[in-house]
Design an enzyme around this catalytic site. Structure first.
Site, mmCIF file in Angstrom:
data_model
loop_
_atom_site.group_PDB
_atom_site.id
_atom_site.type_symbol
_atom_site.label_atom_id
_atom_site.label_comp_id
_atom_site.label_asym_id
_atom_site.label_seq_id
_atom_site.Cartn_x
_atom_site.Cartn_y
_atom_site.Cartn_z
ATOM 1 N N ASP A 90 0.816 -1.215 0.000
ATOM 2 C CA ASP A 90 0.000 0.000 0.000
ATOM 3 C C ASP A 90 0.848 1.262 0.000
ATOM 4 O O ASP A 90 2.070 1.205 0.196
ATOM 5 C CB ASP A 90 -0.962 -0.005 1.209
ATOM 6 C CG ASP A 90 -0.292 -0.469 2.498
ATOM 7 O OD1 ASP A 90 0.947 -0.421 2.584
ATOM 8 O OD2 ASP A 90 -1.009 -0.877 3.418
ATOM 9 N N ASN A 148 -7.318 -3.230 14.340
ATOM 10 C CA ASN A 148 -8.704 -3.469 13.911
ATOM 11 C C ASN A 148 -8.804 -4.656 12.945
ATOM 12 O O ASN A 148 -9.844 -4.871 12.334
ATOM 13 C CB ASN A 148 -9.295 -2.209 13.264
ATOM 14 C CG ASN A 148 -8.564 -1.800 11.988
ATOM 15 O OD1 ASN A 148 -7.632 -2.485 11.549
ATOM 16 N ND2 ASN A 148 -8.964 -0.695 11.376
ATOM 17 N N HIS A 167 -7.066 -5.091 10.150
ATOM 18 C CA HIS A 167 -6.812 -4.848 8.724
ATOM 19 C C HIS A 167 -5.531 -5.527 8.259
ATOM 20 O O HIS A 167 -4.623 -5.770 9.041
ATOM 21 C CB HIS A 167 -6.825 -3.342 8.384
ATOM 22 C CG HIS A 167 -5.628 -2.564 8.829
ATOM 23 N ND1 HIS A 167 -5.634 -1.183 8.929
ATOM 24 C CD2 HIS A 167 -4.363 -2.937 9.188
ATOM 25 C CE1 HIS A 167 -4.440 -0.764 9.318
ATOM 26 N NE2 HIS A 167 -3.652 -1.806 9.486
ATOM 27 N N GLU A 195 -9.491 -2.105 5.444
ATOM 28 C CA GLU A 195 -10.102 -1.838 6.743
ATOM 29 C C GLU A 195 -11.358 -2.702 6.922
ATOM 30 O O GLU A 195 -11.876 -3.258 5.946
ATOM 31 C CB GLU A 195 -10.499 -0.351 6.805
ATOM 32 C CG GLU A 195 -9.342 0.621 6.606
ATOM 33 C CD GLU A 195 -8.398 0.721 7.815
ATOM 34 O OE1 GLU A 195 -8.269 -0.256 8.570
ATOM 35 O OE2 GLU A 195 -7.783 1.785 7.987
HETATM 36 P P1 PGA Z 1 2.283 -1.919 12.768
HETATM 37 O O1 PGA Z 1 1.151 -1.846 11.655
HETATM 38 O O2 PGA Z 1 3.255 -2.958 12.306
HETATM 39 O O3 PGA Z 1 2.880 -0.546 12.793
HETATM 40 O O4 PGA Z 1 1.606 -2.289 14.043
HETATM 41 C C1 PGA Z 1 0.601 -3.020 11.164
HETATM 42 C C2 PGA Z 1 -0.530 -2.702 10.203
HETATM 43 O O5 PGA Z 1 -1.214 -1.686 10.395
HETATM 44 O O6 PGA Z 1 -0.746 -3.483 9.268
#
Ligand code: PGA
Length: 263
Positions: free
Chosen positions: A67, A136, A138, A143
């Site tokens: 992304d 959450n 994702h 999302e």
């Molecule tokens: P993080 O993010 O590794 O900074 O916890 C993971 C994500 O949002 O996929």
């Protein structure tokens, strides 16, 4: 789904790097799907060390990132292109032209997202997709409520994701609310998936992923349908797993089996 629970976040990074190195040793022109966020950084550091010791070469590897924020120049400190350059690409022998990150400044997102999908196919598809997981649930920026069949497209970030990622932006800096992300269908097309999670803030998302119902409310749960997914987590992220002891037992048995092929 293979669930590997390890004592610490450092063990997770070590195990993850081993999986990626093994993949590249099996197939030198591996197509990697790569992730940003804090979680994979330690694994990238292990890959950088391995590459500098000539234990692995990325010379023939291609990569596709999950992304990118919409509206940030690729040179912006918070763009995911910049993140990847700083955290990995600048320190390994990968050819820059073989690294791909979605275009967050495209004048035509429908076209550029389709082109991203076509390029992945043209390269033979992703061999190993690395993933983090949001609190959450994702994966990428898919999302909650994302279609479980979605392809690369523009998504609006959830308020929780915006709040979680605010830590990376300076006070007063504009934080994007939109991103381009590979879809869940795109991720599911990868031949192998390796998902990492560390820390107790991920324990609910991890429990939903492994033991919850498959639901767009918890996008990562679709990985229960993927034939080759390995979830590598530390003990804090595993805290809510009902079958924690069983997953540890499976790994013990696997280790014994690999030592005694005749068992
Ligand atoms: P993080 O993010 O590794 O900074 O916890 C993971 C994500 O949002 O996929």
């Amino acid at each position: 789904m293979r669930v590997v629970i390890l004592p610490t976040a450092d063990d997770v990074a070590h195990y993850c790097a081993e999986q990626i190195i093994h993949q590249i040793q099996q197939k030198s022109n591996t197509v990697l799907g790569l992730a940003t966020g804090s979680t994979p950084v330690a694994s990238y550091q292990k890959l950088i060390q391995a590459c500098s010791k000539k234990e692995v070469s990325f010379a023939k590897v291609s990569s596709f990132n999950l992304d990118e924020y919409i509206g940030l120049e690729s040179t912006h400190p918070q763009s995911y292109r910049n993140f990847m350059n700083q955290e990995l690409f600048n320190h390994i022998d990968i050819k820059f032209e073989n690294t791909h990150v979605p275009d967050g400044l495209s004048p035509d997102f429908e076209k550029s997202c389709q082109a991203y999908e076509s390029l992945i196919l043209q390269k033979g598809g992703v061999d190993l997709q690395l993933l983090g997981i949001g609190e959450n649930g994702h994966i990428g920026f898919n999302e909650p409520s994302s279609s479980l069949n979605s392809r690369t497209r523009v998504k609006t970030l959830s308020p929780q994701t915006v709040a979680n990622n605010a830590r990376f932006f300076k006070v007063g800096e504009t934080q994007p609310q939109l991103a381009v992300t590979m879809g869940i269908g795109t991720i599911m097309d990868a031949k192998k998936v390796v998902l990492l999670a560390t820390g107790s803030q991920k324990k609910q998302a991890v429990a939903n992923l492994i033991e919850g119902s498959i639901s767009a409310f918890s996008p990562a749960s679709i990985l229960q349908m993927h034939p080759k997914t390995m979830v590598i987590i530390d003990e804090s992220a595993a805290e809510l797993l009902a079958l924690n002891d069983y997953y540890l037992h499976i790994e013990d048995v696997q280790i014994k089996l690999s030592k005694h092929k005749n068992v």
